[in-house]
Enzyme design. Structure first.
Site, mmCIF file in Angstrom:
data_model
loop_
_atom_site.group_PDB
_atom_site.id
_atom_site.type_symbol
_atom_site.label_atom_id
_atom_site.label_comp_id
_atom_site.label_asym_id
_atom_site.label_seq_id
_atom_site.Cartn_x
_atom_site.Cartn_y
_atom_site.Cartn_z
ATOM 1 C CB CYS A 11 -13.951 -23.383 25.122
ATOM 2 S SG CYS A 11 -14.123 -24.819 26.296
ATOM 3 C CE1 TYR A 57 -14.777 -31.045 25.329
ATOM 4 C CE2 TYR A 57 -13.684 -29.048 26.296
ATOM 5 C CZ TYR A 57 -14.835 -29.856 25.895
ATOM 6 O OH TYR A 57 -16.088 -29.231 26.004
ATOM 7 C CD GLU A 83 -9.289 -25.036 28.985
ATOM 8 O OE1 GLU A 83 -8.179 -25.147 29.476
ATOM 9 O OE2 GLU A 83 -10.419 -25.147 29.607
ATOM 10 C CE1 TYR A 99 -16.337 -34.420 31.516
ATOM 11 C CE2 TYR A 99 -15.087 -35.387 33.334
ATOM 12 C CZ TYR A 99 -15.757 -35.316 32.260
ATOM 13 O OH TYR A 99 -15.596 -36.489 31.691
ATOM 14 C CB SER A 100 -14.843 -25.990 31.023
ATOM 15 O OG SER A 100 -14.145 -26.667 30.066
HETATM 16 P P1 FAD Z 1 -13.540 -42.568 27.981
HETATM 17 O O1 FAD Z 1 -13.744 -43.527 28.998
HETATM 18 O O2 FAD Z 1 -12.263 -41.444 28.475
HETATM 19 O O3 FAD Z 1 -13.344 -42.537 26.524
HETATM 20 C C1 FAD Z 1 -13.062 -41.679 25.490
HETATM 21 C C2 FAD Z 1 -14.017 -42.110 24.214
HETATM 22 O O4 FAD Z 1 -13.564 -43.335 23.715
HETATM 23 C C3 FAD Z 1 -15.518 -42.200 24.523
HETATM 24 O O5 FAD Z 1 -16.294 -41.659 23.270
HETATM 25 C C4 FAD Z 1 -15.639 -43.819 24.564
HETATM 26 O O6 FAD Z 1 -17.015 -43.917 23.787
HETATM 27 C C5 FAD Z 1 -14.644 -44.048 23.437
HETATM 28 N N1 FAD Z 1 -14.174 -45.639 23.640
HETATM 29 C C6 FAD Z 1 -14.091 -46.338 24.782
HETATM 30 N N2 FAD Z 1 -13.763 -47.568 24.859
HETATM 31 C C7 FAD Z 1 -13.599 -47.532 23.289
HETATM 32 C C8 FAD Z 1 -13.243 -48.509 22.379
HETATM 33 N N3 FAD Z 1 -12.944 -49.918 23.034
HETATM 34 N N4 FAD Z 1 -13.017 -48.579 21.214
HETATM 35 C C9 FAD Z 1 -13.425 -47.055 20.733
HETATM 36 N N5 FAD Z 1 -13.901 -46.280 21.133
HETATM 37 C C10 FAD Z 1 -13.853 -46.292 22.777
HETATM 38 N N6 FAD Z 1 -16.272 -32.956 28.604
HETATM 39 C C11 FAD Z 1 -17.376 -32.163 28.940
HETATM 40 O O7 FAD Z 1 -18.445 -33.192 28.385
HETATM 41 N N7 FAD Z 1 -17.547 -31.053 29.213
HETATM 42 C C12 FAD Z 1 -16.781 -30.340 29.473
HETATM 43 O O8 FAD Z 1 -16.886 -29.090 30.075
HETATM 44 C C13 FAD Z 1 -15.344 -30.622 29.219
HETATM 45 N N8 FAD Z 1 -14.443 -29.892 29.396
HETATM 46 C C14 FAD Z 1 -13.028 -30.187 29.153
HETATM 47 C C15 FAD Z 1 -12.057 -29.570 29.393
HETATM 48 C C16 FAD Z 1 -10.808 -29.757 29.108
HETATM 49 C C17 FAD Z 1 -9.684 -28.866 29.387
HETATM 50 C C18 FAD Z 1 -10.437 -30.965 28.483
HETATM 51 C C19 FAD Z 1 -8.934 -31.429 28.125
HETATM 52 C C20 FAD Z 1 -11.691 -31.801 28.306
HETATM 53 C C21 FAD Z 1 -12.902 -31.703 28.462
HETATM 54 N N9 FAD Z 1 -13.900 -32.679 28.337
HETATM 55 C C22 FAD Z 1 -15.137 -31.925 28.704
HETATM 56 C C23 FAD Z 1 -13.651 -33.960 27.957
HETATM 57 C C24 FAD Z 1 -13.808 -34.895 29.037
HETATM 58 O O9 FAD Z 1 -12.335 -34.422 29.618
HETATM 59 C C25 FAD Z 1 -13.601 -36.256 29.008
HETATM 60 O O10 FAD Z 1 -12.571 -36.455 27.768
HETATM 61 C C26 FAD Z 1 -14.900 -36.730 28.229
HETATM 62 O O11 FAD Z 1 -15.816 -36.539 29.126
HETATM 63 C C27 FAD Z 1 -14.947 -38.383 27.793
HETATM 64 O O12 FAD Z 1 -14.415 -39.035 28.947
HETATM 65 P P2 FAD Z 1 -15.066 -40.363 29.388
HETATM 66 O O13 FAD Z 1 -14.284 -40.836 30.673
HETATM 67 O O14 FAD Z 1 -16.552 -40.243 29.747
HETATM 68 O O15 FAD Z 1 -14.597 -41.307 28.109
#
Ligand code: FAD
Length: 367
Positions: A325, A367, A365, A143-144
Protein backbone atom coordinates in the site's frame (compact mmCIF):
# COMPACT_ATOMS: atom_id res chain seq x y z
CA UNK A 1 -33.57 -6.99 -9.69
CA UNK A 2 -29.81 -6.90 -9.48
CA UNK A 3 -28.12 -3.59 -8.81
CA UNK A 4 -25.29 -2.65 -11.11
CA UNK A 5 -21.77 -2.41 -9.82
CA UNK A 6 -18.83 -1.01 -11.65
CA UNK A 7 -16.34 -2.83 -13.79
CA UNK A 8 -14.09 -2.52 -10.80
CA UNK A 9 -15.37 -5.77 -9.37
CA UNK A 10 -14.41 -7.73 -12.43
CA UNK A 11 -11.08 -6.06 -12.90
CA UNK A 12 -9.86 -7.33 -9.57
CA UNK A 13 -7.65 -10.07 -10.83
CA UNK A 14 -6.52 -12.27 -8.03
CA UNK A 15 -6.81 -9.54 -5.45
CA UNK A 16 -4.90 -6.91 -7.38
CA UNK A 17 -6.50 -3.52 -7.43
CA UNK A 18 -4.91 -0.42 -8.82
CA UNK A 19 -5.88 3.07 -7.75
CA UNK A 20 -8.23 3.53 -10.66
CA UNK A 21 -10.13 0.39 -9.72
CA UNK A 22 -12.62 2.28 -7.62
CA UNK A 23 -16.31 2.75 -8.08
CA UNK A 24 -16.13 6.51 -7.80
CA UNK A 25 -15.21 7.29 -11.34
CA UNK A 26 -18.02 8.67 -13.47
CA UNK A 27 -17.24 6.52 -16.48
CA UNK A 28 -17.77 3.20 -14.74
CA UNK A 29 -19.55 0.67 -16.91
CA UNK A 30 -22.03 -1.66 -15.25
CA UNK A 31 -21.88 -5.26 -16.27
CA UNK A 32 -21.99 -7.35 -13.12
CA UNK A 33 -24.60 -7.42 -10.42
CA UNK A 34 -25.10 -7.77 -6.70
CA UNK A 35 -28.13 -8.91 -4.79
CA UNK A 36 -30.40 -5.88 -4.30
CA UNK A 37 -32.22 -7.13 -1.22
CA UNK A 38 -28.95 -7.94 0.58
CA UNK A 39 -27.62 -4.53 -0.34
CA UNK A 40 -30.74 -2.72 0.83
CA UNK A 41 -30.81 -4.64 4.08
CA UNK A 42 -27.19 -3.72 4.79
CA UNK A 43 -27.84 -0.09 3.86
CA UNK A 44 -30.94 0.14 6.08
CA UNK A 45 -29.07 -1.42 8.98
CA UNK A 46 -26.28 1.10 8.67
CA UNK A 47 -28.66 4.06 8.33
CA UNK A 48 -30.77 3.09 11.31
CA UNK A 49 -28.05 1.79 13.55
CA UNK A 50 -27.92 3.48 16.92
CA UNK A 51 -24.47 4.52 18.02
CA UNK A 52 -22.92 1.36 19.44
CA UNK A 53 -22.77 1.20 23.18
CA UNK A 54 -19.26 1.21 24.53
CA UNK A 55 -18.06 -2.20 25.57
CA UNK A 56 -19.09 -3.26 29.04
CA UNK A 57 -16.72 -6.23 29.01
CA UNK A 58 -13.74 -3.96 28.42
CA UNK A 59 -13.20 -5.90 25.19
CA UNK A 60 -13.44 -4.76 21.60
CA UNK A 61 -15.99 -7.38 20.67
CA UNK A 62 -19.19 -5.45 20.01
CA UNK A 63 -18.76 -4.81 16.28
CA UNK A 64 -18.00 -8.35 15.18
CA UNK A 65 -19.53 -10.64 12.58
CA UNK A 66 -20.50 -14.12 13.65
CA UNK A 67 -18.11 -15.87 13.44
CA UNK A 68 -15.80 -12.88 13.66
CA UNK A 69 -13.91 -13.74 10.45
CA UNK A 70 -17.02 -13.95 8.26
CA UNK A 71 -16.69 -11.23 5.60
CA UNK A 72 -19.96 -11.92 3.81
CA UNK A 73 -21.81 -8.90 5.23
CA UNK A 74 -19.14 -6.28 5.53
CA UNK A 75 -20.31 -2.71 4.94
CA UNK A 76 -19.65 -1.61 1.36
CA UNK A 77 -20.53 1.74 -0.22
CA UNK A 78 -23.11 2.57 2.40
CA UNK A 79 -22.90 6.22 1.41
CA UNK A 80 -22.57 7.33 -2.19
CA UNK A 81 -21.52 10.53 -3.95
CA UNK A 82 -25.10 11.74 -4.30
CA UNK A 83 -25.98 11.08 -0.66
CA UNK A 84 -22.75 11.31 1.36
CA UNK A 85 -22.57 11.08 5.13
CA UNK A 86 -21.59 14.24 6.98
CA UNK A 87 -18.99 13.50 9.62
CA UNK A 88 -17.29 15.91 12.00
CA UNK A 89 -13.61 16.49 12.49
CA UNK A 90 -12.44 15.70 16.03
CA UNK A 91 -8.71 16.37 15.68
CA UNK A 92 -5.98 17.09 13.14
CA UNK A 93 -2.41 16.42 14.18
CA UNK A 94 0.85 16.78 12.24
CA UNK A 95 2.67 13.51 12.90
CA UNK A 96 6.04 14.03 11.21
CA UNK A 97 9.12 15.84 12.44
CA UNK A 98 10.63 19.08 11.16
CA UNK A 99 13.02 17.38 8.72
CA UNK A 100 10.34 15.23 7.08
CA UNK A 101 9.77 15.64 3.37
CA UNK A 102 6.27 17.11 3.28
CA UNK A 103 3.55 17.10 5.88
CA UNK A 104 1.48 14.14 7.00
CA UNK A 105 -1.46 14.48 9.40
CA UNK A 106 -3.42 12.09 11.56
CA UNK A 107 -7.06 13.12 11.24
CA UNK A 108 -9.75 11.76 13.53
CA UNK A 109 -13.41 12.23 12.66
CA UNK A 110 -16.69 11.23 14.17
CA UNK A 111 -19.27 9.15 12.31
CA UNK A 112 -21.47 8.65 15.31
CA UNK A 113 -21.65 4.90 14.70
CA UNK A 114 -23.50 5.49 11.41
CA UNK A 115 -20.66 4.71 9.04
CA UNK A 116 -19.13 1.43 10.16
CA UNK A 117 -16.18 -0.06 8.28
CA UNK A 118 -13.72 -2.92 8.52
CA UNK A 119 -9.97 -2.87 8.74
CA UNK A 120 -8.43 -2.47 5.28
CA UNK A 121 -11.27 -0.36 3.85
CA UNK A 122 -11.20 3.25 2.65
CA UNK A 123 -13.47 6.25 3.00
CA UNK A 124 -14.12 8.75 0.21
CA UNK A 125 -13.93 12.44 1.08
CA UNK A 126 -15.73 15.05 -1.03
CA UNK A 127 -13.91 18.34 -0.53
CA UNK A 128 -16.06 21.49 -0.53
CA UNK A 129 -16.00 23.84 -3.50
CA UNK A 130 -16.06 23.45 -7.25
CA UNK A 131 -13.50 22.32 -9.73
CA UNK A 132 -12.55 25.42 -11.78
CA UNK A 133 -11.72 23.19 -14.73
CA UNK A 134 -15.33 22.08 -15.25
CA UNK A 135 -17.43 24.17 -12.87
CA UNK A 136 -18.72 21.00 -11.19
CA UNK A 137 -18.53 20.23 -7.47
CA UNK A 138 -15.16 18.80 -6.45
CA UNK A 139 -14.99 15.04 -6.86
CA UNK A 140 -14.38 12.42 -4.23
CA UNK A 141 -10.86 11.33 -3.13
CA UNK A 142 -10.17 8.04 -1.38
CA UNK A 143 -8.29 7.62 1.90
CA UNK A 144 -7.35 4.33 3.55
CA UNK A 145 -8.70 4.07 7.06
CA UNK A 146 -5.97 4.05 9.70
CA UNK A 147 -8.05 3.02 12.72
CA UNK A 148 -9.67 -0.30 13.50
CA UNK A 149 -13.45 -0.53 13.25
CA UNK A 150 -13.57 0.49 16.92
CA UNK A 151 -11.77 3.78 16.23
CA UNK A 152 -8.84 5.04 18.25
CA UNK A 153 -11.12 5.76 21.20
CA UNK A 154 -12.58 2.23 20.83
CA UNK A 155 -16.19 3.47 20.89
CA UNK A 156 -16.98 2.38 17.35
CA UNK A 157 -17.96 5.93 16.43
CA UNK A 158 -14.76 7.44 15.01
CA UNK A 159 -12.45 7.00 12.03
CA UNK A 160 -8.81 7.97 11.64
CA UNK A 161 -7.19 8.90 8.33
CA UNK A 162 -3.50 9.44 7.65
CA UNK A 163 -3.22 12.15 5.01
CA UNK A 164 -0.22 13.60 3.25
CA UNK A 165 -0.66 17.20 2.16
CA UNK A 166 -0.25 17.31 -1.63
CA UNK A 167 1.78 20.32 -2.69
CA UNK A 168 3.08 21.45 -6.06
CA UNK A 169 6.71 22.49 -6.33
CA UNK A 170 7.03 25.00 -9.15
CA UNK A 171 10.46 24.77 -10.79
CA UNK A 172 10.20 28.34 -12.10
CA UNK A 173 9.08 29.90 -8.83
CA UNK A 174 11.46 27.56 -6.96
CA UNK A 175 8.73 27.38 -4.34
CA UNK A 176 5.38 25.71 -3.71
CA UNK A 177 2.68 27.14 -5.95
CA UNK A 178 -0.41 27.47 -3.74
CA UNK A 179 -2.64 27.67 -6.81
CA UNK A 180 -1.72 24.09 -7.66
CA UNK A 181 -1.87 22.45 -4.24
CA UNK A 182 -3.98 19.32 -3.80
CA UNK A 183 -7.61 20.19 -3.08
CA UNK A 184 -8.75 17.45 -0.73
CA UNK A 185 -5.58 16.68 1.20
CA UNK A 186 -5.15 20.39 2.01
CA UNK A 187 -8.80 20.68 2.98
CA UNK A 188 -8.34 17.77 5.40
CA UNK A 189 -4.99 18.86 6.83
CA UNK A 190 -6.30 22.43 7.32
CA UNK A 191 -9.59 21.39 8.89
CA UNK A 192 -10.41 22.20 12.51
CA UNK A 193 -12.29 20.30 15.22
CA UNK A 194 -16.02 20.65 14.58
CA UNK A 195 -15.67 21.13 10.81
CA UNK A 196 -17.99 19.03 8.69
CA UNK A 197 -16.63 16.54 6.20
CA UNK A 198 -18.63 14.81 3.46
CA UNK A 199 -17.86 11.11 3.34
CA UNK A 200 -18.61 8.24 0.97
CA UNK A 201 -18.01 4.53 1.34
CA UNK A 202 -16.64 2.59 3.07
CA UNK A 203 -15.08 0.91 0.06
CA UNK A 204 -12.66 -1.82 -0.85
CA UNK A 205 -12.27 -5.52 -0.11
CA UNK A 206 -8.77 -6.07 -1.42
CA UNK A 207 -6.99 -5.18 1.81
CA UNK A 208 -9.12 -7.18 4.23
CA UNK A 209 -7.43 -9.52 6.73
CA UNK A 210 -7.81 -13.31 6.31
CA UNK A 211 -9.01 -13.74 9.88
CA UNK A 212 -10.32 -17.27 9.40
CA UNK A 213 -6.73 -18.50 9.59
CA UNK A 214 -5.31 -17.20 12.85
CA UNK A 215 -1.88 -18.60 11.99
CA UNK A 216 -1.48 -16.73 8.68
CA UNK A 217 1.49 -14.37 8.62
CA UNK A 218 0.73 -10.86 7.41
CA UNK A 219 3.60 -9.21 5.55
CA UNK A 220 2.72 -5.54 5.19
CA UNK A 221 4.70 -3.32 2.85
CA UNK A 222 4.07 0.43 2.84
CA UNK A 223 5.47 3.63 1.48
CA UNK A 224 4.40 6.77 3.35
CA UNK A 225 0.67 6.99 4.03
CA UNK A 226 0.39 3.42 2.77
CA UNK A 227 0.89 2.64 6.46
CA UNK A 228 -2.77 3.50 7.12
CA UNK A 229 -4.44 0.11 6.61
CA UNK A 230 -1.65 -1.64 8.54
CA UNK A 231 -2.22 0.59 11.53
CA UNK A 232 -5.82 -0.65 11.52
CA UNK A 233 -4.59 -4.28 11.34
CA UNK A 234 -2.03 -3.83 14.10
CA UNK A 235 -4.48 -2.14 16.45
CA UNK A 236 -6.96 -4.98 15.88
CA UNK A 237 -4.27 -7.59 16.46
CA UNK A 238 -2.28 -6.20 19.34
CA UNK A 239 -3.76 -3.05 20.86
CA UNK A 240 -7.43 -3.94 21.22
CA UNK A 241 -8.97 -6.94 22.91
CA UNK A 242 -10.62 -8.40 19.80
CA UNK A 243 -11.62 -12.00 19.09
CA UNK A 244 -9.04 -12.12 16.27
CA UNK A 245 -6.26 -10.67 18.41
CA UNK A 246 -7.03 -13.22 21.13
CA UNK A 247 -6.44 -16.20 18.84
CA UNK A 248 -3.71 -14.79 16.58
CA UNK A 249 -0.61 -16.98 16.40
CA UNK A 250 1.06 -15.70 13.21
CA UNK A 251 3.65 -13.04 12.50
CA UNK A 252 2.61 -9.53 11.50
CA UNK A 253 5.63 -8.01 9.77
CA UNK A 254 5.64 -4.36 8.82
CA UNK A 255 7.95 -2.78 6.23
CA UNK A 256 7.74 0.99 5.97
CA UNK A 257 9.61 3.13 3.47
CA UNK A 258 9.96 6.89 4.00
CA UNK A 259 12.67 9.47 3.31
CA UNK A 260 14.15 9.88 6.77
CA UNK A 261 13.61 9.31 10.47
CA UNK A 262 11.53 12.44 10.84
CA UNK A 263 9.14 11.12 8.22
CA UNK A 264 8.45 7.84 10.06
CA UNK A 265 4.76 7.36 10.81
CA UNK A 266 3.42 6.10 14.16
CA UNK A 267 6.84 4.77 15.19
CA UNK A 268 6.03 5.13 18.91
CA UNK A 269 3.03 2.83 18.44
CA UNK A 270 5.09 0.18 16.65
CA UNK A 271 7.78 0.29 19.34
CA UNK A 272 5.22 -0.26 22.06
CA UNK A 273 3.64 -3.22 20.20
CA UNK A 274 7.13 -4.68 19.67
CA UNK A 275 7.72 -4.58 23.41
CA UNK A 276 4.52 -6.45 24.17
CA UNK A 277 4.52 -8.90 21.24
CA UNK A 278 8.14 -9.52 20.20
CA UNK A 279 7.26 -12.96 18.82
CA UNK A 280 4.27 -11.92 16.74
CA UNK A 281 5.31 -8.51 15.46
CA UNK A 282 8.27 -7.24 13.49
CA UNK A 283 9.03 -3.88 11.93
CA UNK A 284 11.66 -2.91 9.36
CA UNK A 285 12.25 0.56 7.96
CA UNK A 286 13.75 1.72 4.67
CA UNK A 287 14.93 5.31 5.05
CA UNK A 288 15.88 6.28 1.52
CA UNK A 289 17.82 9.41 2.42
CA UNK A 290 19.58 8.03 5.48
CA UNK A 291 20.38 4.39 4.75
CA UNK A 292 22.17 2.70 1.90
CA UNK A 293 21.32 -0.62 0.31
CA UNK A 294 23.78 -3.46 -0.21
CA UNK A 295 25.04 -1.86 -3.41
CA UNK A 296 25.67 1.50 -1.77
CA UNK A 297 22.60 3.14 -3.31
CA UNK A 298 19.59 4.65 -1.56
CA UNK A 299 17.63 2.27 0.62
CA UNK A 300 14.24 1.96 -1.03
CA UNK A 301 11.46 -0.25 0.23
CA UNK A 302 12.27 -3.06 -2.24
CA UNK A 303 15.89 -3.11 -0.98
CA UNK A 304 14.73 -3.62 2.59
CA UNK A 305 12.27 -6.35 1.59
CA UNK A 306 15.03 -7.97 -0.53
CA UNK A 307 17.17 -8.41 2.59
CA UNK A 308 14.62 -10.96 3.81
CA UNK A 309 13.55 -12.39 0.47
CA UNK A 310 14.33 -16.02 1.34
CA UNK A 311 12.31 -15.87 4.52
CA UNK A 312 9.49 -14.07 2.75
CA UNK A 313 9.32 -16.70 0.00
CA UNK A 314 9.21 -19.45 2.61
CA UNK A 315 6.50 -17.70 4.60
CA UNK A 316 4.46 -17.08 1.43
CA UNK A 317 4.76 -20.74 0.48
CA UNK A 318 3.47 -21.53 3.96
CA UNK A 319 0.35 -19.40 3.40
CA UNK A 320 1.39 -15.88 4.41
CA UNK A 321 -0.48 -12.91 2.95
CA UNK A 322 1.51 -10.06 1.48
CA UNK A 323 0.12 -6.52 1.29
CA UNK A 324 1.35 -3.47 -0.61
CA UNK A 325 0.00 0.00 0.00
CA UNK A 326 1.21 3.49 -0.85
CA UNK A 327 2.48 5.19 -3.95
CA UNK A 328 1.93 3.40 -7.24
CA UNK A 329 5.59 3.89 -8.05
CA UNK A 330 6.62 1.32 -5.42
CA UNK A 331 5.32 -1.69 -7.34
CA UNK A 332 7.72 -1.92 -10.30
CA UNK A 333 10.72 -1.97 -7.94
CA UNK A 334 9.09 -4.59 -5.75
CA UNK A 335 8.07 -6.93 -8.56
CA UNK A 336 11.42 -6.52 -10.31
CA UNK A 337 13.20 -7.44 -7.09
CA UNK A 338 11.00 -10.50 -6.46
CA UNK A 339 11.44 -11.57 -10.06
CA UNK A 340 15.22 -11.48 -9.59
CA UNK A 341 14.98 -13.48 -6.38
CA UNK A 342 12.75 -16.07 -8.08
CA UNK A 343 15.18 -16.44 -10.94
CA UNK A 344 18.04 -17.06 -8.54
CA UNK A 345 15.94 -19.77 -6.92
CA UNK A 346 15.13 -21.34 -10.30
CA UNK A 347 11.47 -20.37 -9.97
CA UNK A 348 9.44 -18.76 -12.77
CA UNK A 349 8.21 -15.51 -11.19
CA UNK A 350 5.05 -15.25 -13.31
CA UNK A 351 3.98 -18.72 -12.17
CA UNK A 352 4.75 -17.96 -8.53
CA UNK A 353 2.82 -14.69 -8.63
CA UNK A 354 -0.10 -16.39 -10.32
CA UNK A 355 -0.10 -19.01 -7.59
CA UNK A 356 -0.04 -16.43 -4.77
CA UNK A 357 -2.77 -14.41 -6.46
CA UNK A 358 -4.99 -17.41 -7.05
CA UNK A 359 -4.73 -18.31 -3.39
CA UNK A 360 -5.70 -14.73 -2.44
CA UNK A 361 -2.33 -14.13 -0.74
CA UNK A 362 -1.35 -11.04 -2.78
CA UNK A 363 -3.03 -7.73 -1.89
CA UNK A 364 -2.21 -4.48 -3.69
CA UNK A 365 -3.70 -1.04 -3.13
CA UNK A 366 -1.52 1.65 -4.61
CA UNK A 367 -2.34 5.19 -5.75
P1 FAD B 1 -5.61 16.99 -6.25
O1 FAD B 1 -6.28 18.30 -6.14
O2 FAD B 1 -6.42 15.83 -6.74
O3 FAD B 1 -4.28 17.12 -7.09
C1 FAD B 1 -3.48 15.98 -7.39
C2 FAD B 1 -2.02 16.43 -7.53
O4 FAD B 1 -1.90 17.30 -8.67
C3 FAD B 1 -1.50 17.20 -6.33
O5 FAD B 1 -0.19 16.74 -6.03
C4 FAD B 1 -1.47 18.65 -6.82
O6 FAD B 1 -0.46 19.41 -6.16
C5 FAD B 1 -1.20 18.49 -8.29
N1 FAD B 1 -1.71 19.62 -9.12
C6 FAD B 1 -2.83 20.35 -8.92
N2 FAD B 1 -2.97 21.28 -9.88
C7 FAD B 1 -1.92 21.12 -10.72
C8 FAD B 1 -1.49 21.76 -11.93
N3 FAD B 1 -2.19 22.76 -12.47
N4 FAD B 1 -0.35 21.34 -12.50
C9 FAD B 1 0.36 20.31 -11.98
N5 FAD B 1 0.01 19.66 -10.84
C10 FAD B 1 -1.11 20.05 -10.23
N6 FAD B 1 -3.69 9.70 0.23
C11 FAD B 1 -3.27 9.91 1.50
O7 FAD B 1 -2.68 10.96 1.82
N7 FAD B 1 -3.52 8.96 2.48
C12 FAD B 1 -4.16 7.81 2.21
O8 FAD B 1 -4.36 6.96 3.12
C13 FAD B 1 -4.62 7.58 0.87
N8 FAD B 1 -5.27 6.44 0.57
C14 FAD B 1 -5.68 6.23 -0.72
C15 FAD B 1 -6.34 5.04 -1.02
C16 FAD B 1 -6.75 4.79 -2.32
C17 FAD B 1 -7.46 3.50 -2.64
C18 FAD B 1 -6.51 5.77 -3.33
C19 FAD B 1 -6.96 5.53 -4.74
C20 FAD B 1 -5.88 6.96 -3.02
C21 FAD B 1 -5.45 7.21 -1.73
N9 FAD B 1 -4.80 8.41 -1.38
C22 FAD B 1 -4.37 8.59 -0.10
C23 FAD B 1 -4.60 9.50 -2.37
C24 FAD B 1 -5.78 10.50 -2.28
O9 FAD B 1 -6.95 9.87 -2.73
C25 FAD B 1 -5.59 11.76 -3.14
O10 FAD B 1 -5.29 11.37 -4.44
C26 FAD B 1 -4.50 12.68 -2.62
O11 FAD B 1 -4.77 13.12 -1.30
C27 FAD B 1 -4.39 13.94 -3.52
O12 FAD B 1 -5.65 14.54 -3.59
P2 FAD B 1 -5.81 16.13 -3.55
O13 FAD B 1 -7.25 16.44 -3.73
O14 FAD B 1 -5.13 16.72 -2.38
O15 FAD B 1 -5.00 16.58 -4.83
Amino acid sequence: APLPVSRVAQSRLGGVRMASDEPWFEDCVSTTSIDKSAFEAAYATAMNAPAPAASTSGKQDFLEASPFWDQSNIPINTYKNKAPFTGKIISVKRIVGAAATGETCDIVMSHGGKMPYWEGQSYGVIPPGTNPKNGKPNSVRLYSIASSRYGDDMTGTTTTLCVRRATYWCPELKADDPAKKGVCSNFLCDSKPGDEVKLTGPSGKVMLIPEQDATADLIMVATGTGIAPYRSFIRRLFVEKTPYGEVYKGLAWLFLGVANKDALLYDDEWQSVLKSYPKNFRVDYALSREQTNKDGGKMYIQDKVAEYSDEIFTRMDNGAHMYFCGLKGMMPGITEMLEGVSKAKGIVWEDKLKEWKSKGQWHVEVY
